[in-house]
Motif scaffolding. Structure first.
Motif, PDB file in Angstrom:
ATOM      1  N   GLU A 307       0.821  -1.209   0.000  1.00  0.00           N
ATOM      2  CA  GLU A 307       0.000   0.000   0.000  1.00  0.00           C
ATOM      3  C   GLU A 307       0.859   1.264   0.000  1.00  0.00           C
ATOM      4  O   GLU A 307       1.903   1.322   0.637  1.00  0.00           O
ATOM      5  N   ASP A 308       0.392   2.257  -0.752  1.00  0.00           N
ATOM      6  CA  ASP A 308       1.032   3.580  -0.845  1.00  0.00           C
ATOM      7  C   ASP A 308       2.333   3.565  -1.648  1.00  0.00           C
ATOM      8  O   ASP A 308       3.125   4.496  -1.572  1.00  0.00           O
ATOM      9  N   ILE A 309       2.556   2.482  -2.386  1.00  0.00           N
ATOM     10  CA  ILE A 309       3.676   2.437  -3.324  1.00  0.00           C
ATOM     11  C   ILE A 309       3.102   2.203  -4.716  1.00  0.00           C
ATOM     12  O   ILE A 309       2.307   1.281  -4.916  1.00  0.00           O
ATOM     13  N   ALA A 310       3.477   3.049  -5.664  1.00  0.00           N
ATOM     14  CA  ALA A 310       2.948   2.948  -7.031  1.00  0.00           C
ATOM     15  C   ALA A 310       4.069   2.619  -8.002  1.00  0.00           C
ATOM     16  O   ALA A 310       5.186   3.134  -7.878  1.00  0.00           O
ATOM     17  N   PHE A 311       3.763   1.762  -8.966  1.00  0.00           N
ATOM     18  CA  PHE A 311       4.684   1.457 -10.052  1.00  0.00           C
ATOM     19  C   PHE A 311       4.066   1.958 -11.358  1.00  0.00           C
ATOM     20  O   PHE A 311       2.975   1.526 -11.733  1.00  0.00           O
ATOM     21  N   CYS A 312       4.758   2.866 -12.022  1.00  0.00           N
ATOM     22  CA  CYS A 312       4.266   3.428 -13.282  1.00  0.00           C
ATOM     23  C   CYS A 312       5.179   2.978 -14.414  1.00  0.00           C
ATOM     24  O   CYS A 312       6.397   3.234 -14.372  1.00  0.00           O
ATOM     25  N   GLU A 313       4.606   2.323 -15.390  1.00  0.00           N
ATOM     26  CA  GLU A 313       5.365   1.849 -16.547  1.00  0.00           C
ATOM     27  C   GLU A 313       5.164   2.811 -17.707  1.00  0.00           C
ATOM     28  O   GLU A 313       4.042   2.981 -18.196  1.00  0.00           O
ATOM     29  N   LEU A 314       6.224   3.449 -18.136  1.00  0.00           N
ATOM     30  CA  LEU A 314       6.180   4.335 -19.299  1.00  0.00           C
ATOM     31  C   LEU A 314       6.772   3.587 -20.491  1.00  0.00           C
ATOM     32  O   LEU A 314       7.661   2.750 -20.325  1.00  0.00           O
ATOM     33  N   GLY A 315       6.282   3.889 -21.683  1.00  0.00           N
ATOM     34  CA  GLY A 315       6.731   3.158 -22.865  1.00  0.00           C
ATOM     35  C   GLY A 315       7.123   4.070 -24.002  1.00  0.00           C
ATOM     36  O   GLY A 315       7.211   5.301 -23.848  1.00  0.00           O
ATOM     37  N   ALA A 316       7.340   3.474 -25.153  1.00  0.00           N
ATOM     38  CA  ALA A 316       7.770   4.237 -26.329  1.00  0.00           C
ATOM     39  C   ALA A 316       6.764   5.326 -26.685  1.00  0.00           C
ATOM     40  O   ALA A 316       7.136   6.380 -27.206  1.00  0.00           O
ATOM     41  N   GLN A 317       5.475   5.078 -26.391  1.00  0.00           N
ATOM     42  CA  GLN A 317       4.452   6.067 -26.715  1.00  0.00           C
ATOM     43  C   GLN A 317       4.550   7.307 -25.837  1.00  0.00           C
ATOM     44  O   GLN A 317       3.927   8.329 -26.121  1.00  0.00           O
ATOM     45  N   ASP A 318       5.336   7.228 -24.760  1.00  0.00           N
ATOM     46  CA  ASP A 318       5.495   8.365 -23.849  1.00  0.00           C
ATOM     47  C   ASP A 318       6.786   9.144 -24.100  1.00  0.00           C
ATOM     48  O   ASP A 318       7.087  10.093 -23.371  1.00  0.00           O
ATOM     49  N   VAL A 319       7.561   8.753 -25.082  1.00  0.00           N
ATOM     50  CA  VAL A 319       8.804   9.449 -25.401  1.00  0.00           C
ATOM     51  C   VAL A 319       8.491  10.844 -25.939  1.00  0.00           C
ATOM     52  O   VAL A 319       7.666  10.999 -26.841  1.00  0.00           O
ATOM     53  N   VAL A 320       9.139  11.851 -25.377  1.00  0.00           N
ATOM     54  CA  VAL A 320       8.876  13.225 -25.799  1.00  0.00           C
ATOM     55  C   VAL A 320      10.121  13.881 -26.390  1.00  0.00           C
ATOM     56  O   VAL A 320      10.198  15.091 -26.508  1.00  0.00           O
TER      57      VAL A 320
END
Length: 357
Positions: A307-320
């Protein structure tokens, strides 16, 4: 462009004709992104009118995209090809989710509109506003705001560190924290610290330089030495964190894929009261010696469901970064999937054993 089976025609009238050049983009680059996304739709611009002709569903989707871009522009966000491309992608994803829910006989989840994502402000500094530029980045920012510890995992160019830094500076300005602590493991890719010239601080500085660069984008450079001298901002290698408890701080661990399992545990247990932690890294870019498990990879297995720990997966679609970076990342990911598994765990890049016959 040539339509395929004309069955619908729709005209979008831009009432504020003076904003047409902004809506179309420099060299019509913005409207061309809409054309590229809907190749079955003929797009014609005349004055303040945009005519759409083609398949009925495609025409409706293209019109929605243009209306959404109008909303983004009206909210004060300059339109670029990247903004247009992400808006279209988000709308397309929302339609896909809705269609899948309809097929399953359920109610579709309400997806965030591009205007809600792309106009969200994290930090305004030095004449510019820092915002998430993709849905993945917006989810990452929301996770940081709503969790004590957030892991941002993804390839280069997805804004993992930059957005975390913006959140840290915003929290400091809002007096939610008293200081910012930025840290990275001093792990080299192909050369050893002992071989580099200079003192220990001079050897470590190249590893911390990306953090300084991001900081200079968000804080008046002239005030940074003063803030660092006062301890309000601290930039230090991970080894300097041992034995400390960090209260009322915003703490960022960058390049976390190069921590060992023990180092990651040491870092996470520095968490004090009133603090926020963000851990960023790319599990495909590990520079640890062969056989050493990445602390970032281990943390996903060990802390999943806490609880209170988040895992966020970013991918190629998030490349800026440059548009080509996303294609490069995707190409390498596909190539990695085709490679046979290698024994011995993770291998260090430039491993001499690979040179042996």
């Amino acid at each position: 462009m040539n339509g395929r089976g004309v069955s619908a025609n729709r005209v979008v009238v831009i009432e504020d004709a003076e904003r047409m050049p902004e809506l179309l983009g420099s060299g019509d680059a913005v409207i061309k992104e809409v054309e590229r996304a809907f190749p079955a739709v003929d797009v014609h611009v005349r004055g303040n009118r945009i005519s759409l002709t083609g398949d009925e569903s495609d025409v409706a989707a293209a019109a929605t995209a243009i209306e959404e871009l109008r909303s983004v522009l009206a909210a004060g966000v300059p339109l670029t090809p990247d903004v247009a491309r992400e808006s279209v992608r988000m709308l397309s994803a929302a339609r896909g989710v809705a269609a899948a829910a309809a097929d399953a006989g359920g109610e579709p989840a309400q997806a965030a509109r591009p205007v809600a994502v792309l106009t969200r402000s994290i930090l305004s500094s030095r004449g510019r506003t820092i915002r998430p530029k993709t849905q993945g980045q917006a989810d990452y920012v929301a996770a940081i705001e709503n969790h004590t510890v957030t892991f941002g995992i993804g390839p280069a160019g997805t804004g993992k560190t930059y957005l975390a830094m913006a959140q840290a500076v915003a929290a400091l300005q809002a007096k939610k924290v008293n200081r910012i602590v930025l840290t990275r493991p001093a792990v080299e890719a192909g050369e050893r610290l002992g071989f580099l010239p200079g003192s220990l601080n001079e050897k470590i500085d190249p590893y911390l330089r990306p953090l300084y660069d991001a900081l200079h984008d968000m804080v008046d450079p002239e005030s940074i030495p003063r803030l660092m001298e006062a301890g309000t901002i601290e930039v230090a290698p991970l080894a300097y964190m041992r034995g400390r408890t960090l209260n009322d701080a915003f703490i960022i661990l960058d390049e976390a894929q190069n921590t060992t399992r023990e180092q990651m545990k040491m870092f996470l247990t520095r968490l004090g009261f009133g603090s926020t932690m963000v851990v960023t890294g790319d599990v495909t870019q590990v520079d640890l010696p062969g056989g050493t498990q990445s602390g970032l990879r281990a943390s996903r297995e060990i802390l999943d469901g806490v609880e209170d720990i988040a895992f966020c997966e970013l991918g190629a679609q998030d490349v800026v970064r440059h548009r080509l970076v996303s294609d490069i990342i995707t190409a390498y990911a596909k190539a990695d999937e085709r490679r046979p598994p290698r024994g011995g765990g993770q291998q260090r890049r430039f491993d001499r054993s690979e040179e042996r016959p």
